[in-house]
Design an enzyme around this catalytic site. Structure first.
Site, PDB file in Angstrom:
ATOM      1  N   ASP A  40      30.951  41.828  49.481  1.00 15.62           N
ATOM      2  CA  ASP A  40      32.241  42.313  50.013  1.00 15.62           C
ATOM      3  C   ASP A  40      32.554  41.732  51.401  1.00 15.62           C
ATOM      4  O   ASP A  40      33.700  41.756  51.827  1.00 15.62           O
ATOM      5  CB  ASP A  40      32.231  43.845  50.106  1.00 15.62           C
ATOM      6  CG  ASP A  40      31.964  44.493  48.761  1.00 15.62           C
ATOM      7  OD1 ASP A  40      32.310  43.876  47.736  1.00 15.62           O
ATOM      8  OD2 ASP A  40      31.398  45.603  48.726  1.00 15.62           O
ATOM      9  N   HIS A  47      32.177  42.446  37.701  1.00 11.93           N
ATOM     10  CA  HIS A  47      30.784  42.133  38.025  1.00 11.93           C
ATOM     11  C   HIS A  47      30.363  40.706  37.692  1.00 11.93           C
ATOM     12  O   HIS A  47      29.302  40.274  38.127  1.00 11.93           O
ATOM     13  CB  HIS A  47      29.853  43.136  37.342  1.00 11.93           C
ATOM     14  CG  HIS A  47      29.974  44.501  37.941  1.00 11.93           C
ATOM     15  ND1 HIS A  47      31.026  45.330  37.645  1.00 11.93           N
ATOM     16  CD2 HIS A  47      29.214  45.156  38.843  1.00 11.93           C
ATOM     17  CE1 HIS A  47      30.895  46.451  38.336  1.00 11.93           C
ATOM     18  NE2 HIS A  47      29.801  46.363  39.070  1.00 11.93           N
ATOM     19  N   ALA A  98      46.624  29.964  45.368  1.00 10.68           N
ATOM     20  CA  ALA A  98      47.382  31.028  44.691  1.00 10.68           C
ATOM     21  C   ALA A  98      48.804  31.134  45.245  1.00 10.68           C
ATOM     22  O   ALA A  98      49.049  30.779  46.402  1.00 10.68           O
ATOM     23  CB  ALA A  98      46.653  32.360  44.874  1.00 10.68           C
ATOM     24  N   ARG A 104      61.573  27.262  40.733  1.00  5.79           N
ATOM     25  CA  ARG A 104      61.238  25.931  41.281  1.00  5.79           C
ATOM     26  C   ARG A 104      60.601  25.032  40.232  1.00  5.79           C
ATOM     27  O   ARG A 104      60.296  23.883  40.495  1.00  5.79           O
ATOM     28  CB  ARG A 104      60.263  26.070  42.461  1.00  5.79           C
ATOM     29  CG  ARG A 104      60.879  26.665  43.715  1.00  5.79           C
ATOM     30  CD  ARG A 104      60.110  26.234  44.978  1.00  5.79           C
ATOM     31  NE  ARG A 104      58.697  26.580  44.970  1.00  5.79           N
ATOM     32  CZ  ARG A 104      58.202  27.740  45.395  1.00  5.79           C
ATOM     33  NH1 ARG A 104      59.009  28.658  45.869  1.00  5.79           N
ATOM     34  NH2 ARG A 104      56.903  27.973  45.351  1.00  5.79           N
ATOM     35  N   GLY A 126      35.456  43.310  46.214  1.00  6.23           N
ATOM     36  CA  GLY A 126      35.507  43.314  47.679  1.00  6.23           C
ATOM     37  C   GLY A 126      35.691  44.702  48.262  1.00  6.23           C
ATOM     38  O   GLY A 126      35.836  44.855  49.466  1.00  6.23           O
TER      39      GLY A 126
END
Ligand code: ADP
Length: 322
Positions: free
Chosen positions: A127, A253, A186, A211, A170
């Protein structure tokens, strides 16, 4: 100091094995007897101490997880539980303890050190939410696993003009999601630290569609205000505005199970060795972490209950590069 013990606690992280190996080998080199405690604080309460020599930790540096096992132990959260653990440590002649783990585990190690036992923590959690270490053991591997998934989803997304919501782990820290978003290119990212409303994501996706983008990636932190499942519910109702067909992938996981990266093996080796050095120097009640490209110890009292701040410059970078 003659006898020390080492345990791994809380969520497992790739590189924990490398850290145990470093503790054992550095300890033995310095004339210590080293004992492994199975299943984290539960093993401590049960008084389980396994003698470990350099050969017992051979062939594990490349393995994810932790060969000692890890556990979440409610009993250790009680004073009675910690007293039992303390009796077991003293009863077995153990004079120092290394706790490899994340936020919760280091709260436990702080409370044990406050009872007068020499404890040193090693910063280990995917994390990356621990104050006292810029980067923690396991983060790099988890990030690379997330990145590989994003790259793959982009390929299939392009073939079908799809947008993917990819949820990464996280807990309440957005570090993994933010880094995965930057490295994975991203379109947008949601984080626990900054509320993003679904309307804003719809806008980003529809603009990307307009776009002429062939795919779109939204990285969603598991601890964000809207997780991937909640976002998907909302987007289903606003499908017309988005343009892209939408799919959801929750990595969960899978992110934890990888073979540790070179960076995690090296970090774990340095922190594990550093923990033994601290014990030998008589520096107790500290977390061994990595700060400004160097090993650093921080008092556990300055680590527990603190929240690591998000790097806003990186958040801005993610926005600029989308
Ligand atoms: P992590 O270390 O990965 O953050 P957890 O938060 O689950 O994982 O904590 C791991 C273990 O550490 C818990 O199961 C418990 O045994 C111990 N622990 C966590 N919080 C505390 C606390 N407040 N007091 C004492 N022990 C704790």
């Amino acid at each position: 100091m003659k006898k020390i013990a080492v345990l791994t606690s809380g969520g497992d992280a790739p590189g924990m094995n490398a850290a145990i190996r470093a503790v054992v080998r550095t300890g033995v080199q310095n004339g210590l007897e080293v004992y492994g405690v199975p299943l984290g604080y539960q093993g401590l309460i049960d008084g389980k101490f396994i003698p470990l020599g350099p050969r017992d930790v051979g062939g594990i540096i490349q393995k994810g997880g932790t060969f000692l096992g890890s556990a979440r132990c409610e009993e250790f959260k009680t004073e009675a539980g910690r007293k039992t653990a303390l009796r077991a440590l003293n009863g077995n002649g153990i004079e120092g303890l290394v706790v490899i783990g994340g936020n919760g585990s280091q709260t436990g190690s702080y409370l044990l050190s406050e009872m007068g036992f020499p404890v040193v923590g090693v910063a280990s959690t995917i994390d990356n939410d621990l104050v006292g270490s810029d980067i923690t053991i396991g983060v790099d591997t988890a990030l690379n696993i997330a990145l590989e998934a994003i790259d793959r989803l982009k390929v299939t997304g392009s073939s079908h003009q799809r947008a993917f919501l990819i949820e990464v782990m996280g807990r309440k820290c957005g570090y993994l999601a933010l880094m995965a978003a930057i490295a994975g290119g991203a379109e947008t990212v949601t984080l626990p630290e900054i509320d993003v409303e679904p309307e804003e994501i719809v806008k980003v996706l529809s603009e990307a569609y307009e776009r002429g983008k062939s795919h779109a990636i939204v990285v969603v932190a598991e601890g964000a205000k809207y997780n991937a499942t909640k976002l998907a519910e909302y987007f289903t109702k606003h499908h017309e505005e988005i343009g892209f067909a939408l799919r959801v992938t929750i990595l969960g996981h899978v992110q934890r199970g990888g073979s540790p990266s070179a960076q995690d093996r090296i970090l774990a080796s340095r922190l594990g060795a550093g923990a033994v050095t601290s014990l030998l120097k008589g520096e107790y009640g500290v977390l061994v972490g990595w700060v400004n490209n160097a090993l650093k110890t921080t008092p556990l009292k300055d680590v527990v209950g603190k929240k690591k701040q998000l790097d806003m410059e990186l958040f801005e970078l993610a926005r600029v590069l989308d």
